[in-house]
Design a protein around this motif. Structure first.
Motif, mmCIF file in Angstrom:
data_model
loop_
_atom_site.group_PDB
_atom_site.id
_atom_site.type_symbol
_atom_site.label_atom_id
_atom_site.label_comp_id
_atom_site.label_asym_id
_atom_site.label_seq_id
_atom_site.Cartn_x
_atom_site.Cartn_y
_atom_site.Cartn_z
ATOM 1 N N ASP A 1 8.698 20.663 23.209
ATOM 2 C CA ASP A 1 9.381 19.991 22.115
ATOM 3 C C ASP A 1 9.130 20.694 20.773
ATOM 4 O O ASP A 1 9.076 20.052 19.729
ATOM 5 C CB ASP A 1 8.955 18.518 22.039
ATOM 6 C CG ASP A 1 9.948 17.689 21.237
ATOM 7 O OD1 ASP A 1 11.133 18.061 21.224
ATOM 8 O OD2 ASP A 1 9.534 16.699 20.609
ATOM 9 N N LEU A 2 8.942 22.019 20.840
ATOM 10 C CA LEU A 2 8.774 22.780 19.595
ATOM 11 C C LEU A 2 10.149 23.140 19.040
ATOM 12 O O LEU A 2 11.016 23.588 19.783
ATOM 13 C CB LEU A 2 7.991 24.068 19.871
ATOM 14 C CG LEU A 2 6.475 23.993 19.835
ATOM 15 C CD1 LEU A 2 5.876 25.290 20.338
ATOM 16 C CD2 LEU A 2 5.970 23.702 18.434
ATOM 17 N N PRO A 3 10.360 22.938 17.751
ATOM 18 C CA PRO A 3 11.666 23.266 17.185
ATOM 19 C C PRO A 3 11.926 24.770 17.136
ATOM 20 O O PRO A 3 10.990 25.564 17.188
ATOM 21 C CB PRO A 3 11.584 22.691 15.770
ATOM 22 C CG PRO A 3 10.148 22.521 15.482
ATOM 23 C CD PRO A 3 9.425 22.388 16.780
ATOM 24 N N THR A 4 13.211 25.149 17.007
ATOM 25 C CA THR A 4 13.555 26.558 16.824
ATOM 26 C C THR A 4 13.102 26.975 15.419
ATOM 27 O O THR A 4 12.789 26.110 14.593
ATOM 28 C CB THR A 4 15.075 26.769 16.908
ATOM 29 O OG1 THR A 4 15.669 25.981 15.871
ATOM 30 C CG2 THR A 4 15.619 26.345 18.257
ATOM 31 N N GLU B 1 15.155 25.307 12.573
ATOM 32 C CA GLU B 1 14.857 23.867 12.475
ATOM 33 C C GLU B 1 13.436 23.654 11.943
ATOM 34 O O GLU B 1 13.185 22.743 11.143
ATOM 35 C CB GLU B 1 15.018 23.190 13.842
ATOM 36 C CG GLU B 1 14.928 21.669 13.710
ATOM 37 C CD GLU B 1 14.702 20.930 15.024
ATOM 38 O OE1 GLU B 1 14.990 21.493 16.090
ATOM 39 O OE2 GLU B 1 14.199 19.790 14.964
ATOM 40 N N ILE C 1 12.021 21.475 8.741
ATOM 41 C CA ILE C 1 10.934 20.494 8.829
ATOM 42 C C ILE C 1 9.865 20.812 7.786
ATOM 43 O O ILE C 1 9.376 19.930 7.078
ATOM 44 C CB ILE C 1 10.317 20.474 10.256
ATOM 45 C CG1 ILE C 1 11.341 19.927 11.256
ATOM 46 C CG2 ILE C 1 9.029 19.650 10.293
ATOM 47 C CD1 ILE C 1 10.884 19.931 12.706
ATOM 48 N N ALA D 1 11.088 19.849 4.322
ATOM 49 C CA ALA D 1 11.098 18.393 4.153
ATOM 50 C C ALA D 1 9.677 17.841 4.049
ATOM 51 O O ALA D 1 9.438 16.817 3.411
ATOM 52 C CB ALA D 1 11.834 17.746 5.319
#
Lengths: 173, 103
Positions: A111-114, A117, A121, A124
Motif C-alpha cells: 500500500d505504498l503510494p507511487t 502520489e 501526500i 499535504a
C-alpha cells in the motif's frame, strides 16, 4: 594537552537527558527508487510524529520532482549491493526494468503510494520541499519544470539557514 | 495507568492509549483531546473519530494515505484537526490502539 582535552569533554549529569528531534532536513541526491522511497518514508514519518520535515532535492535527486521523469524512476541493478546480484547479471538488457517492476509490485502490495502520489501526500502533510539551485542550473531546470509542491529553488547556504536551530538534524541520502 | 473520568476508571497504557475500548465514550474522548491540546472537538473531529473506530473494528490498518482517501477528510485537514502527530493523536482520542504503520 591531555588535561585540556579532558576538561573540554562534555559533562553529562543525567543519562536520560534527551533532546527531542524537532526538525529533519533531508538532502536527496539520488533518484533510484530505493533512495527516493527511503527519503519520502522518513520525511512522512517525521511529520506523523509531529516533527518538522524538509527535503532538499539536489543533483540526480531532482529527477524525483522533475515532472517529466518522476513517474519513471528505476531501481539500479548495477552497483547496488542490496540487489544481491552479480554486476554482470545486473547489466543484462531488461534486468533493470524487471527489478523495477518487481519492486513496484511489492510496494503496491504494501500500500505504498507511487512517487507522484507520495509527493502530494508529503506536501499535504506539511513537508517543505526545495530544489537545489546549482543542480537546477546544471540540468537547465526551472521551478515550472518541477513538481508544484516545490516551494522554491534555493542555494546550499539557504538550506543551512533553514536547517539551523535546536533539535534540527541533516540527513544525506 | 488509570484516570478517573466522571467517576469511571479508564485504563491507559504507558503511551497514553486506552487499553479497553468498552470504557470509551464521548466524555472520555473529550478528556483525552483536552490533554492532547485540542480543547474543542468539532463535528469534523467526530466524523474522523467515528471513521477511525470503524476502520479499527474492520481490522483495516491505518495509514495517513488511507485517511486521505477516506472521503471524510483530506491529509491537509487531518493535520490541521489533530496537530503534531495526527494519526497517533486521533487514535488516542478514538480509544483505539496505536497505529503501527510507518506511512
Amino acid at each position: 594537552m591531555e588535561d585540556l582535552l579532558l576538561n573540554d569533554a562534555p559533562v553529562i549529569n543525567e543519562v536520560d537527558q534527551k533532546e527531542p528531534v524537532r526538525k529533519m532536513n533531508f538532502i536527496l541526491s539520488k533518484a533510484g527508487l530505493d533512495s527516493v522511497y527511503a527519503c519520502f518514508i522518513m520525511a512522512n514519518g517525521a511529520r506523523m510524529e509531529g516533527i518538522e520535515a524538509e527535503i532538499f532535492f539536489t543533483f540526480f535527486g531532482l529527477d524525483a520532482v522533475n515532472k517529466k521523469r518522476m513517474e519513471h524512476l528505476h531501481v539500479a541493478t548495477v552497483g547496488n549491493p542490496g540487489m544481491h546480484m552479480p554486476t554482470v547479471l545486473g547489466a543484462i538488457p531488461g534486468m533493470e526494468t524487471f527489478a523495477t517492476n518487481m519492486m513496484k509490485k511489492q510496494m503496491e502490495d504494501l500500500d505504498l503510494p507511487t512517487v507522484p502520489e507520495f509527493l502530494e501526500i508529503l506536501e499535504a502533510s506539511g513537508v517543505e520541499m526545495y530544489g537545489c539551485k546549482l543542480a537546477a542550473d546544471m540540468f537547465k531546470l526551472k521551478k515550472e519544470d518541477l513538481f508544484e509542491g516545490i516551494k522554491d529553488i534555493i542555494t546550499v547556504g539557504d538550506f543551512y539557514a533553514k536547517a539551523s536551530g535546536k533539535g534540527s538534524h541533516i540527513v544525506f541520502i | 495507568m488509570t484516570t478517573l473520568v466522571n467517576e469511571k476508571n479508564v485504563q491507559f497504557n504507558e503511551e497514553g492509549f486506552m487499553t479497553d475500548f468498552s470504557q470509551w465514550d464521548k466524555e472520555v474522548a473529550e478528556m483525552i483531546a483536552a490533554k492532547e491540546g485540542i480543547p474543542v472537538l468539532t463535528p469534523k473531529h467526530w466524523e474522523v473519530i467515528n471513521w477511525l473506530q470503524e476502520q479499527h473494528k474492520s481490522k483495516n490498518p491505518l495509514t495517513i494515505r488511507k485517511v486521505g482517501g477516506s472521503g471524510i477528510t483530506d491529509i491537509k485537514e487531518f493535520y490541521a484537526l489533530f496537530p503534531n502527530g495526527p494519526l497517533k493523536k486521533a487514535a488516542k482520542i478514538s480509544g483505539i490502539p496505536k497505529p503501527v504503520s510507518c506511512i
